[in-house]
Design a protein around this motif. Structure first.
Motif, PDB file in Angstrom:
ATOM      1  N   GLU A  94      30.518  43.157  46.680  1.00 43.86           N
ATOM      2  CA  GLU A  94      30.144  41.989  47.481  1.00 43.86           C
ATOM      3  C   GLU A  94      31.354  41.118  47.809  1.00 43.86           C
ATOM      4  O   GLU A  94      31.376  40.423  48.835  1.00 43.86           O
ATOM      5  N   GLN A  95      32.380  41.155  46.954  1.00 42.69           N
ATOM      6  CA  GLN A  95      33.593  40.373  47.199  1.00 42.69           C
ATOM      7  C   GLN A  95      34.584  41.112  48.096  1.00 42.69           C
ATOM      8  O   GLN A  95      35.612  40.548  48.480  1.00 42.69           O
ATOM      9  N   GLY A  96      34.283  42.369  48.408  1.00 45.65           N
ATOM     10  CA  GLY A  96      35.184  43.152  49.252  1.00 45.65           C
ATOM     11  C   GLY A  96      36.390  43.673  48.519  1.00 45.65           C
ATOM     12  O   GLY A  96      37.402  44.022  49.141  1.00 45.65           O
ATOM     13  N   ALA A 100      29.466  44.101  37.347  1.00 48.43           N
ATOM     14  CA  ALA A 100      30.829  43.793  37.795  1.00 48.43           C
ATOM     15  C   ALA A 100      31.173  44.582  39.054  1.00 48.43           C
ATOM     16  O   ALA A 100      31.777  44.052  40.001  1.00 48.43           O
ATOM     17  N   VAL A 101      30.770  45.844  39.073  1.00 46.80           N
ATOM     18  CA  VAL A 101      31.054  46.688  40.244  1.00 46.80           C
ATOM     19  C   VAL A 101      30.250  46.207  41.448  1.00 46.80           C
ATOM     20  O   VAL A 101      30.763  46.181  42.585  1.00 46.80           O
ATOM     21  N   GLY A 103      33.446  34.159  35.600  1.00 43.83           N
ATOM     22  CA  GLY A 103      32.241  33.541  35.046  1.00 43.83           C
ATOM     23  C   GLY A 103      31.040  34.448  34.998  1.00 43.83           C
ATOM     24  O   GLY A 103      29.916  33.983  34.818  1.00 43.83           O
ATOM     25  N   SER A 104      31.244  35.756  35.188  1.00 43.41           N
ATOM     26  CA  SER A 104      30.167  36.751  35.151  1.00 43.41           C
ATOM     27  C   SER A 104      29.014  36.396  36.087  1.00 43.41           C
ATOM     28  O   SER A 104      27.845  36.351  35.688  1.00 43.41           O
ATOM     29  N   PRO A 105      29.308  36.154  37.369  1.00 45.20           N
ATOM     30  CA  PRO A 105      28.229  35.776  38.298  1.00 45.20           C
ATOM     31  C   PRO A 105      27.247  36.926  38.532  1.00 45.20           C
ATOM     32  O   PRO A 105      27.625  38.096  38.530  1.00 45.20           O
ATOM     33  N   GLU A 106      25.988  36.577  38.708  1.00 46.48           N
ATOM     34  CA  GLU A 106      24.981  37.585  39.011  1.00 46.48           C
ATOM     35  C   GLU A 106      25.215  38.117  40.430  1.00 46.48           C
ATOM     36  O   GLU A 106      25.397  37.332  41.369  1.00 46.48           O
ATOM     37  N   PRO A 107      25.236  39.427  40.599  1.00 49.63           N
ATOM     38  CA  PRO A 107      25.399  39.963  41.957  1.00 49.63           C
ATOM     39  C   PRO A 107      24.165  39.647  42.806  1.00 49.63           C
ATOM     40  O   PRO A 107      23.063  39.454  42.286  1.00 49.63           O
ATOM     41  N   ALA A 108      24.359  39.601  44.104  1.00 53.11           N
ATOM     42  CA  ALA A 108      23.253  39.266  45.004  1.00 53.11           C
ATOM     43  C   ALA A 108      22.216  40.379  45.045  1.00 53.11           C
ATOM     44  O   ALA A 108      21.032  40.129  45.279  1.00 53.11           O
ATOM     45  N   SER A 109      22.647  41.609  44.813  1.00 50.60           N
ATOM     46  CA  SER A 109      21.725  42.742  44.906  1.00 50.60           C
ATOM     47  C   SER A 109      21.916  43.672  43.716  1.00 50.60           C
ATOM     48  O   SER A 109      23.036  43.838  43.211  1.00 50.60           O
TER      49      SER A 109
END
Length: 718
Positions: A626-628, A620-621, A596-602
């Motif tokens: 953030e997802q490990g 994406a990277v 869903g193309s989530p916005e990264p936290a940082s």
């Protein structure tokens, strides 16, 4: 007859010179003495302001010594309130004033009924010819007419109307009328040619409202001219084609543009709405040429015709010109791409109005369906007048109710999209229905519908209905559908509606219902929020446009899914490059989009080699970090993504579930990616390579493989 040295050159440049000089009173030189000039129009559809220029053009050619005939190839009484409100009487009046000599009919001539046409025929100063239109088994109008030039040359003219009129006109308004089609029409045309030749005609003209649309295959002018000999010029209509269009469609089977001599099968057409007027010149030595000139380029007008047209226009403007609402968005009333090929915002609006109108009258309905061919114009953003709505819906159709089973509804939608994505007038615009047309599948043609040129489906292959009335589709349920009286009577492809168990007319004019809906329900404004875009009720699946992905490719379904879901596009508009190696940046980006193309936290770069925030894979990277999915200081985005990496990334994104061990000889039980491979096999993401005993973990994945892995994983999770 004497032969003029410059006659051919004059024929070629004639339309240009007349556009500049036709209004010059001194232009009386008899340079066309002995020539026959046929001026022709087609699909005028109420563009009445152009008739004054057509009349003046006829006068100009006559002043130059030519014997002039003015002809029309049909669809002249409908399309604009200036002619439709009088049911064609004003069109005939203006054509009389302009000096028309002969006309054939189009399908829209029957919109107001057969008897109305007979009344108009009585008022017409020109002959109406249509050899293939029968009433109670006899030719309904004239089949042909013969004109004799001053030197004794005879010109025979016969007419043909599209057999599609049988289903494009309201069935109740054409009772007793039949239209010869296919081979019967071809035989009829050949009989006309033979009879006119026997009568001594040196030139034979067909006014044929047949067209070149693929929807009309089997009854087109192209089809007829392959079977019929002896037609010198075929003046075409129905498909709104230009002279250039018919040249392109000829495929070398006919002569177009000229010059040629008789029996050269020349074909011509002028578009629609009097964009152009056609000029066929038969030179004194028998040479025939065709040309068209834009009516806008003509400067001369006939004062009497112009005055009457202006008066008619003023009367309509007074009655219909009042602004009653506004729209924040342009409403798409185009033919294609538009209401005959796909869902449009105007189609949504009209169908929503039908549902609202039925319920206002106390009839609860599940959905509404109207035919795209019944939507005739767009509405620009801004003010909306009654004329705008009447131009969009000019047929005087009324709101009708049918009750059909789910199976009957499915049949109607299958039949009405049988040639989609090719344009078809029956294409359904809907409200309260969600359905998909899979155009990659062939239409399973069954038996021909009674009295129709269309065939019902033998089986349902292309259409899937997801919901009706907000509930899952049920083929055995009975649905109450709001539609128009034309479709309720079996018009276009909607024989299933005519056979409905319940079928009645509420007697409410469609255009009035739409205006009331805008005024009362939408409070006078068609908003961007409500109708800025089509609502997503119809999905037209055209398959893949990629020339390097065959339908038999093992990657086809995965690539189609990835494109539809916005996971990835092709490497070009027509190529996907399925065997191109996939990079780590690509697989991570595909996974991110699938999530869903989530916005990264940082936005602080997580890796030292991915710091440019403008890179397509930057977010994406960041998300992958953030997802490990990827550990370490570097990401190595342009390195090839191996099969082991691909399933590992997918496995981590799926929360690292446990799975039974797989038995690949090249995957050690203690390998970092072993658990991911086990999961991938359990999910059906991959079955290994070769004979299935190996996984090939170090082989770089190709684009086709990656999206296929993702597609299978998505299906397993569904």
């Amino acid at each position: 007859m004497k032969k003029k040295v410059l006659s051919l050159l004059l024929a070629v440049v004639m339309t240009f010179s007349l556009a500049v000089t036709a209004n010059a009173a001194e232009e009386t030189a008899q340079d066309l003495d002995g020539d026959i000039v046929i001026l022709h129009t087609n699909d005028v559809h109420g563009a009445i302001s152009g008739y004054a220029k057509v009349a003046a053009l006829k006068d100009a050619y006559e002043a130059r010594g030519a014997y002039v005939l003015l002809m029309d190839a049909g669809d002249f009484i409908q399309g604009d309130p200036t002619v439709s409100t009088s049911e064609g009487a004003t069109a005939v009046e203006l054509m009389n004033l302009a000096g028309y000599d002969v006309a054939s009919m189009g399908n829209h001539e029957f919109d107001y009924g057969y008897q109305n046409l007979k009344d108009l025929e009585a008022d017409a100063d020109f002959t109406i010819v249509d050899a293939n239109v029968l009433y109670n088994g006899q030719v309904a109008f004239e089949d042909n007419v013969v004109f004799t030039a001053p030197d004794g040359t005879k010109i025979g003219v016969f007419g043909l109307d599209t057999p599609e009129t049988a289903t494009k006109a309201h069935p109740a308004k054409i009772q007793g009328v039949t239209f010869l089609a296919g081979d019967k029409m071809f035989d009829c045309a050949q009989d006309q040619v033979d009879a006119l030749e026997a009568e001594g005609c040196e030139y034979i003209i067909c006014l044929g409202h047949l067209g070149i649309d693929a929807e009309s295959t089997g009854n087109r002018s192209i089809d007829l001219l392959e079977k019929v000999d002896g037609i010198d010029v075929f003046i075409d209509g129905h498909s709104h084609s230009t002279l250039e269009d018919v040249k392109a469609a000829a495929g070398g089977t006919v002569t177009d543009g000229g010059p040629w001599h008789r029996h050269g099968h020349g074909r011509t057409s002028t578009g629609t709405k009097l964009e152009s007027v056609g000029v066929v010149t038969i030179d004194a030595d028998g040479t025939i040429t065709t040309a068209t000139t834009p009516v806008g380029d003509l400067t001369a007008t006939d004062a009497d015709v112009a005055a009457r047209a202006a008066k008619i226009q003023a009367e309509i403007d007074k009655e219909y010109g009042t602004v009653f609402a506004k729209t924040e968005v342009a409403l798409n009333g185009e033919k294609e791409p538009g209401n005959r090929t796909e869902e449009t915002n105007l189609g949504d609006l009209i169908c929503d109005a039908l549902v609202w109108g039925a319920e206002r009258e106390g009839t609860e309905v599940d959905a509404a369906v109207t035919n795209g061919g019944g939507i005739r114009a767009s509405i620009a953003a801004g003010d909306i007048t009654k004329k705008d709505i009447n131009t969009v819906l000019p047929f005087g159709n009324t709101l009708s109710i049918v009750k059909v089973t789910g199976a009957e509804l499915l049949e109607a939608l299958e039949a009405s999209t049988y040639c989609t994505p090719t344009s078809i007038g029956g294409f359904p615009q809907v409200s309260g229905i969600e359905f998909t047309v899979d155009t990659t599948k062939a239409y399973d043609q069954g038996e021909q519908y009674p009295g129709s040129t269309y065939y019902g489906p033998k089986s349902i292959q292309r259409v899937t209905i997801e919901t009706v009335g907000g509930e899952p589709f049920d083929a055995n349920a009975t649905y109450t559908i709001a539609t128009n009286d034309f479709m309720a009577a079996g018009g276009d492809t909607y024989y299933a509606f005519a056979a409905a168990s319940v079928n009645y007319d509420l007697g409410l004019s469609m255009d009035e219902v739409v205006m009331d809906y805008i005024t009362d329900e939408l409070k006078g404004t068609v908003t961007e929020e409500a109708y800025g875009q089509p609502a997503g009720r119809i999905t037209v699946d055209q398959g893949l446009a990629f020339t390097d992905v065959a339908a038999t490719s093992p990657y086809y379904d995965g690539i189609e899914w990835a494109v539809d879901e916005g996971i990835t596009n092709g490497t070009t508009a027509t190529t996907f490059s399925p065997y191109q190696n996939c990079t780590r940046a690509q697989i991570i980006t595909y996974l991110w989009r699938a999530a869903g193309s989530p916005e990264p936290a940082s936005t602080e770069p997580a890796y030292t080699d991915v710091t440019d925030t403008s890179l397509y894979f930057f977010k994406a990277v960041q998300w992958a970090s953030e997802q490990g999915l990827v550990e370490g200081e570097t990401f190595d985005p342009y390195a090839g993504c191996t099969r082991a990496m691909a399933v590992y990334f997918m496995w981590v994104a799926a929360d690292s579930p446990e799975a039974a061990a797989a038995s690949f000889t090249d995957v050690a039980a203690d390998a970092d990616y072993a658990a991911a491979v086990n999961w991938a096999v359990a999910q059906g993401v991959t079955l290994g390579t070769g004979d299935g005993s190996t996984f090939s973990p170090d082989t770089v994945c190709q684009r086709g493989q990656i999206v296929t892995f993702l597609y299978r994983a998505a299906n397993a999770a569904a």
